[in-house]
Design a protein around this motif. Structure first.
Motif, short mmCIF file in Angstrom:
data_model
loop_
_atom_site.label_atom_id
_atom_site.label_comp_id
_atom_site.label_asym_id
_atom_site.label_seq_id
_atom_site.Cartn_x
_atom_site.Cartn_y
_atom_site.Cartn_z
N ASP A 339 7.44 2.48 -10.87
CA ASP A 339 7.81 2.47 -9.45
C ASP A 339 6.75 3.19 -8.62
OD1 ASP A 339 10.10 1.25 -10.20
OD2 ASP A 339 11.47 2.68 -9.26
N THR A 343 4.44 1.60 -5.87
CA THR A 343 4.54 2.13 -4.50
C THR A 343 3.15 2.40 -3.93
OG1 THR A 343 6.66 3.12 -4.99
CG2 THR A 343 5.51 4.01 -3.11
N THR A 346 1.34 -0.97 -3.39
CA THR A 346 1.90 -1.72 -2.26
C THR A 346 1.46 -1.09 -0.94
OG1 THR A 346 3.81 -2.24 -3.62
CG2 THR A 346 4.05 -2.61 -1.27
N ILE A 482 4.62 4.12 2.41
CA ILE A 482 5.13 4.84 1.23
C ILE A 482 6.63 5.15 1.40
CG2 ILE A 482 5.11 7.13 0.12
CD1 ILE A 482 2.76 5.78 -0.87
N THR A 488 11.23 -3.10 3.25
CA THR A 488 10.98 -3.13 1.81
C THR A 488 12.20 -3.60 1.04
OG1 THR A 488 9.54 -1.22 2.14
CG2 THR A 488 10.16 -1.72 -0.12
N LEU A 498 10.62 -0.08 -5.47
CA LEU A 498 9.68 0.94 -5.02
C LEU A 498 10.40 2.28 -4.92
CD1 LEU A 498 7.80 -1.09 -2.26
CD2 LEU A 498 7.17 -0.77 -4.63
N LEU A 499 9.61 3.32 -4.85
CA LEU A 499 10.17 4.68 -4.90
C LEU A 499 11.11 4.96 -3.74
CD1 LEU A 499 9.58 6.54 -7.17
CD2 LEU A 499 7.86 7.68 -5.81
N SER A 500 10.79 4.44 -2.55
CA SER A 500 11.63 4.73 -1.38
C SER A 500 13.03 4.17 -1.59
CB SER A 500 11.00 4.14 -0.12
OG SER A 500 10.82 2.75 -0.26
N LEU A 522 7.11 11.76 -3.31
CA LEU A 522 6.79 10.96 -2.12
C LEU A 522 6.02 11.79 -1.10
CD1 LEU A 522 9.91 8.80 -1.13
CD2 LEU A 522 7.67 8.01 -1.81
#
Lengths: 541, 338
Positions: A339, A343, A346, A482, A488, A498-500, A522
Motif C-alpha cells: 500500500d 501510495t 500514485t 498522498i 481515490t 492506498l494508505l489514505s 503518511l
C-alpha cells in the motif's frame, strides 16, 4: 517583483505554442470538469424530458435544506475561527518581526511549519483531535468525568485548526502588502489604534477575506472530518445519494447548491483581491512601522499565536510520543509495504501528470489575451474546478469507469493518479503562475542572447528558470495526493488500495496505535517532500 | 541539485518496482468485493492467500456508503465484471444483487452444516456467522431499570436515541425485517415516530457506537460487532437484546453472505475462496476477531465480548424480508433522503 517572465518563458515556435496551449486547456478542462459535466449533461437530459425524479432531486427537500444550512453554519464557524485565530497569530508574528525579534532562520522555520501544517491530511488533524479528546477525558475523575465536546464543535475545531495556516498566511500577506506611506500619513493625522482599524485593516481586508473564503470553501467541500466526528455534512450527501439511488446524475443535481455557493465565495474572494489596494510594499520589513499602533491588540494576538503553537506541538506530540507506536511501526510498515509503495508511486505519477498541462495553462494566464472577457473566462476556467466537490468528481470518474472504460483501464493503477492530478491541477496552475510572474525578464533576455532557439535553449534556459515553480507544483500535487481520499476511494481498482483509504477505514474504529502509526507514516512522507521543496526554494533564493 | 532530483526519480521508480514485485509471483488470482470492515476481512483474505498461493485483489467498502456503494458498482459492472466473489456483512443487498442477475449459482460444499435458512434454495448465496441488532446504552447516563426492553418502547423515547441512516447497511436490513414482521405501515410508522421524535440519524453504526460510548446520546441502535469494540475498550456501555421474552418479536440477526459473481474472470479461484469463507475455521476466526458474535454452527468458539450467546431471532425468512424491504424502499428514501 518581476511581472513579465511568464510569457517569455513560454516562447516557442509560433505555430506550436497556440496548439500546445489549446491542447493543455482541453486536457485541463476535461480532467477537472469533465466528470462533473458528464453527470450534469445526463441530469439536464432528464430534466428536459420532464422526469419527475430529476425535478425532485433538483429542488432541495426540507431535510436537505436543513442539512445544507448546518453545513454552511459549520463551515462559516470554521472560517471565522481560522480567520480570527490565524489573523491574530499573523499579527503577533509580524509584530515580533517588526521589533527585530524574528531572525531570518526563525522566519524560515515558521514558514516551514505552516507549509507542513497545511499539507497534513485533514483526517490526521481529526485523529489528533480525537486523541486530545481521549486525553482530556482522562483528566476527569470516575465520579465527574470531563464531558466530551459535541461532535459539531469537535469537527469545527479539527477543521479550523487544520485550515488555519491558509488564513494566517493570507492575513500576513495582507498586512505586509499595505503601503507604508499611507500608514505614515494616517499616523501623522491620527496616531493610535485608529490607524490600524481605519487604515491597515481595511487595506489588508481583501487578502484576509480571500484567505478566510478559501478556508470556508475547503471546509464546505470536505466530508471526511465531519464524518469522523459523527456529523452529517452536505458533501457526504452527494456520496449517500449516489449510493442509495444508483443514479449518479442525481448526485450531480444534489451537489448544485454546494457548487453555486462555493463558486460565489471564490468569485467574491477574487473580486475582493482585484478591487483591493495594489500591493506596493513587498519587501519584508518595509511596512512594519505601522504595527506600533497595534499594541492594544497584543494580548489576543499573543494568545492566538500561543494557541497555534500549542496545537502544532500537540500534533507532533500525539503522533510521535507513544512508545507503543514506535514498537509496532517497523512491523506495520512491513505489513502495509505494498500500500505504501503504491501510495508513493500514485502520488508521484499524479504530480508528474499534472505538470505539463499546469505549466502550459499557467503560461497562458501569464500572457493573457487583451480582451477582458477572454481573460475573465480563463481565470474562471481555472478556478471553477475548485468549487466542484471532490466527492462529485469521484462519482463522475467512477461512473465513467463503470460504463465506458475497458477492463485494462478499470484495473489500472494509474487511474487514481489521474483523478488525483485532476483534483489538484488548479492549485498547481496557480503555483506555477505565481512563480512565472516572479522571473526577471531581463535575465531571460540576457541568457537567450547566448543561445539560439531550439531544444537546447529550452533545456538550458527556460526549464531551469521554470524549475522552482514546477518543482513546487509537483510537490504540492504529490503531498496533497498522498492524503487524498474522496476521489481515490471512487477510482481505486480491486487490490490497489492506498494508505489514505486504509487510515480512513481504520479511523472509524477510533484512535488506536495502528492508526496513529499509519498516520505518522503518511505525515512523515508528506513532511519530508514539503521540507525538501522548501529547502530547494531557499537554495534558489 | 541534479543529484537530488535523480535520487527522487529513482525512489519513485523503486517504489513502483517494490509495489509490483511479489516473490514467486503466481498467475492465479481472485477479485473480491467486501463490505466487511477491512480490519476484520483483510486478515482472513491474507490467510487464504498464504494457504492457497492465490493472490486476492480486494476492494473494501467505506463506512459512509456501506455495502450500497459496492452493490452499485457490481450492478454497473454487470456486463463486464471485475469481481469474482462478493462477501457481504449482511444479506439484504445480496438479495438485491440476486434480483439484478449479478450472481452466479454455486452450491459450496463448505455450506453443509449451515441452517437451512442460511442457504439459498437456488444456491445463489450462502450465509454464515451473524451479528445481532442491539440497543447500545451508556450505563453512566442510564440506570439498568430504565433500559428499554422492546423495540416498541423506542418511539416514546426517540429523543434519547441515535441510529444509522436506514437506507444503508444493516439498518436498512433492520427496516426491511421490521416491515416483514410488523407489516409495512407499522414499520414505516416506527421510523417516522423515531424521526419526528428527535432521534439522531447519523452516517454509520460506528458513529452510533462512538456517540453512545462518549455519552453524547444515552442509547442507540447498532450491531454487536460495533458494540464489541467499545466494550473491549472498557467504555461505560452495555447491550440490550430487544424483545427476547417468550412470544416476543425477537431481535434481528444479520448473517454474512457469500456469493459468486456471474461472468467473473476467475471462476475456479472464486469457488475456492467462497469455500474458504464459508468454512467453520473462518467463522471461528471471525468470532475470535469480534466481527461475528452469533455462530451459525454448533460447537464453534465463544466470542470475547458476549461469551456464548443465545439470542431469540426475528422470525421472517430472507425472502419475506426481501419482499417487505422492496415494498418500503421508496417511502424510506422519501423519509430519509429526499
Amino acid at each position: 517583483m518581476w511581472t513579465m517572465g511568464g510569457p517569455r518563458l513560454l516562447s516557442m515556435r509560433p505555430g506550436l505554442r497556440p496548439a500546445l496551449i489549446l491542447l493543455a486547456w482541453g486536457l485541463f478542462l476535461a480532467l477537472t470538469l469533465g466528470p462533473a459535466v458528464g453527470l450534469f449533461a445526463e441530469a439536464a437530459g432528464r430534466l428536459l424530458a420532464g422526469a419527475p425524479e430529476a425535478w425532485t432531486a433538483l429542488v432541495p427537500s426540507a431535510r436537505r435544506a436543513a442539512l445544507l444550512g448546518r453545513s454552511l453554519a459549520l463551515s462559516a464557524g470554521v472560517a471565522l475561527f481560522a480567520g480570527l485565530v490565524g489573523g491574530l497569530a499573523a499579527l503577533a508574528l509580524l509584530r515580533r518581526a517588526a521589533r527585530g525579534r524574528l531572525s531570518g532562520a526563525m522566519r524560515s522555520v515558521i514558514l516551514a511549519v505552516l507549509v507542513l501544517w497545511v499539507i497534513t491530511p485533514p483526517y490526521l488533524h481529526a485523529l489528533a483531535g480525537m486523541e486530545a479528546g481521549n486525553w482530556l477525558r482522562g483528566l476527569g475523575s470516575a465520579a465527574s468525568p470531563m464531558p466530551d465536546l459535541p461532535g459539531w464543535l469537535a469537527a469545527l475545531f479539527a477543521q479550523g485548526f487544520a485550515l488555519m495556516p491558509i488564513a494566517m498566511i493570507a492575513a500576513a500577506i495582507g498586512f505586509i502588502s499595505v503601503e507604508r506611506d499611507l500608514v505614515d500619513s494616517a499616523t501623522l493625522l491620527r496616531p493610535g489604534r485608529g490607524v490600524f482599524f481605519r487604515v491597515v485593516l481595511p487595506l489588508a481586508a481583501p487578502a484576509i477575506l480571500a484567505g478566510t473564503g478559501a478556508v470556508f470553501v475547503f471546509s464546505l467541500l470536505d466530508y471526511s472530518t465531519p464524518s469522523l466526528f459523527g456529523v452529517s455534512s452536505y458533501a457526504m450527501e452527494i456520496v449517500a445519494e449516489y449510493s442509495s439511488s444508483r443514479a449518479p446524475w442525481r448526485a450531480a443535481l444534489i451537489a448544485l447548491p454546494l457548487i453555486a455557493i462555493a463558486a460565489l465565495v471564490i468569485g467574491a474572494g477574487l473580486a475582493a483581491l482585484a478591487n483591493g489596494t495594489p500591493a506596493h510594499a513587498r519587501a519584508l520589513g518595509r511596512a512594519f512601522r505601522f504595527y506600533r499602533p497595534l499594541d492594544t491588540l497584543r494580548p489576543p494576538a499573543m494568545a492566538a499565536l500561543w494557541l497555534a503553537a500549542a496545537y502544532a506541538g500537540m500534533i507532533l506530540a500525539l503522533l510521535l510520543a507513544s512508545a507503543l507506536l514506535w514498537r509496532i511501526l517497523p512491523q506495520l510498515v512491513w505489513e502495509v509495504r505494498q500500500d505504501l509503495a503504491r501510495t508513493l508511486l500514485t502520488a508521484g505519477l499524479a504530480g508528474a501528470l499534472a505538470l505539463a498541462p499546469a505549466a502550459l495553462v499557467a503560461g497562458s494566464l501569464a500572457a493573457p489575451p487583451r480582451k477582458p472577457i477572454l481573460r475573465a473566462a480563463m481565470w474562471l476556467g481555472v478556478l471553477i474546478p475548485l468549487a466542484i466537490p471532490p466527492s462529485l468528481t469521484g462519482v463522475g470518474y467512477a461512473t465513467f469507469l463503470a460504463c465506458c472504460a475497458p477492463d485494462g483501464v478499470r484495473t489500472a493503477g494509474w487511474v487514481p493518479a489521474l483523478a488525483q492530478a485532476a483534483r489538484f491541477l488548479p492549485l498547481a496552475v496557480l503555483l506555477i503562475y505565481v512563480q512565472m510572474r516572479r522571473v526577471d525578464p531581463l535575465l531571460i533576455d540576457a541568457a537567450r542572447v547566448l543561445r539560439p532557439p531550439g531544444p537546447a535553449r529550452w533545456w538550458r534556459i527556460d526549464l531551469p528558470l521554470s524549475a522552482p515553480g514546477l518543482i513546487a507544483a509537483f510537490g504540492l500535487v504529490f503531498c496533497a495526493s498522498i492524503g487524498e481520499l474522496e476521489v481515490t476511494m471512487m477510482t481505486a481498482a480491486p487490490g490497489q488500495g492506498l494508505l489514505s483509504m486504509r487510515v480512513f477505514n481504520y479511523l472509524h474504529y477510533g484512535v488506536s496505535e495502528t492508526v496513529a502509526a499509519l498516520g505518522l507514516v503518511l505525515a512523515v512522507i508528506v513532511w519530508s517532500v514539503a521540507a525538501f521543496g522548501l529547502w530547494f526554494a531557499r537554495q534558489r533564493g | 541539485m541534479r543529484y537530488v532530483l535523480w535520487i527522487l526519480a529513482m525512489l519513485l521508480v523503486g517504489a513502483g518496482v517494490f509495489a509490483t514485485f511479489r516473490q514467486g509471483d503466481t498467475p492465479r488470482e481472485v477479485t473480491i468485493y467486501t463490505s466487511v470492515d477491512q480490519v476484520y476481512s483483510e486478515p482472513i483474505l491474507r490467510a487464504f492467500e498464504a494457504e492457497t498461493g492465490i493472490r486476492v485483489n480486494a476492494l473494501y467498502d467505506a463506512e459512509a456508503a456501506k455495502t450500497v456503494g459496492l452493490v452499485n458498482r457490481l450492478i454497473a459492472e454487470k456486463g463486464a465484471p471485475l469481481a469474482d466473489v462478493f462477501w457481504n456483512g449482511e444479506f439484504w443487498q445480496t438479495l438485491a444483487l440476486q434480483e439484478e442477475g449479478v450472481l452466479a449459482p454455486y452450491a459450496s460444499p463448505a455450506a453443509e452444516g449451515l441452517p437451512a435458512l442460511f442457504v439459498d434454495p437456488d444456491a445463489f448465496w450462502a450465509a454464515f456467522g451473524g451479528r445481532a441488532r442491539v440497543l447500545f446504552v451508556n450505563t453512566d447516563r442510564m440506570a439498568e431499570e430504565d433500559w428499554p426492553r422492546s423495540i416498541f418502547d423506542l418511539p416514546g423515547r426517540a429523543d434519547e436515541i441515535s441510529f444509522a441512516n436506514p437506507l444503508f447497511g444493516s439498518t436498512a436490513t433492520h427496516a426491511a425485517a421490521l416491515a416483514a414482521a410488523l407489516g409495512p405501515d407499522e414499520a414505516l410508522g416506527f421510523f417516522e415516530a423515531l424521526k419526528s421524535g428527535g432521534a439522531r440519524v447519523v452516517d454509520g453504526n460506528a458513529v452510533v457506537r462512538d456517540m453512545v460510548a462518549a455519552g453524547r446520546v444515552p442509547m442507540g441502535l447498532t450491531d454487536t460487532d460495533d458494540a464489541c469494540v467499545s466494550i473491549k475498550k472498557g467504555a461505560p456501555v452495555a447491550v440490550v437484546f430487544l424483545d427476547q421474552e417468550e412470544g416476543g418479536l425477537g431481535t434481528l440477526v444479520v448473517p454474512n453472505t457469500v456469493a459468486l459473481i456471474a461472468g467473473g474472470p476467475h471462476p475456479e479461484e472464486a469457488r475456492l475462496l467462497a469455500d474458504y469463507l464459508l468454512s467453520p475455521d473462518t467463522e471461528a476466526k471471525l468470532i475470535e476477531s469480534g466481527w461475528v458474535q452469533i455462530p451459525s454452527r454448533p460447537g464453534i468458539a465463544e466470542g470475547k465480548c458476549f461469551g456464548k450467546l443465545t439470542v431469540r431471532g426475528m422470525q421472517p425468512g430472507v425472502a419475506a424480508i426481501r419482499d417487505a424491504g422492496a415494498g418500503i424502499s421508496d417511502a424510506m428514501r422519501e423519509m430519509f433522503q429526499d
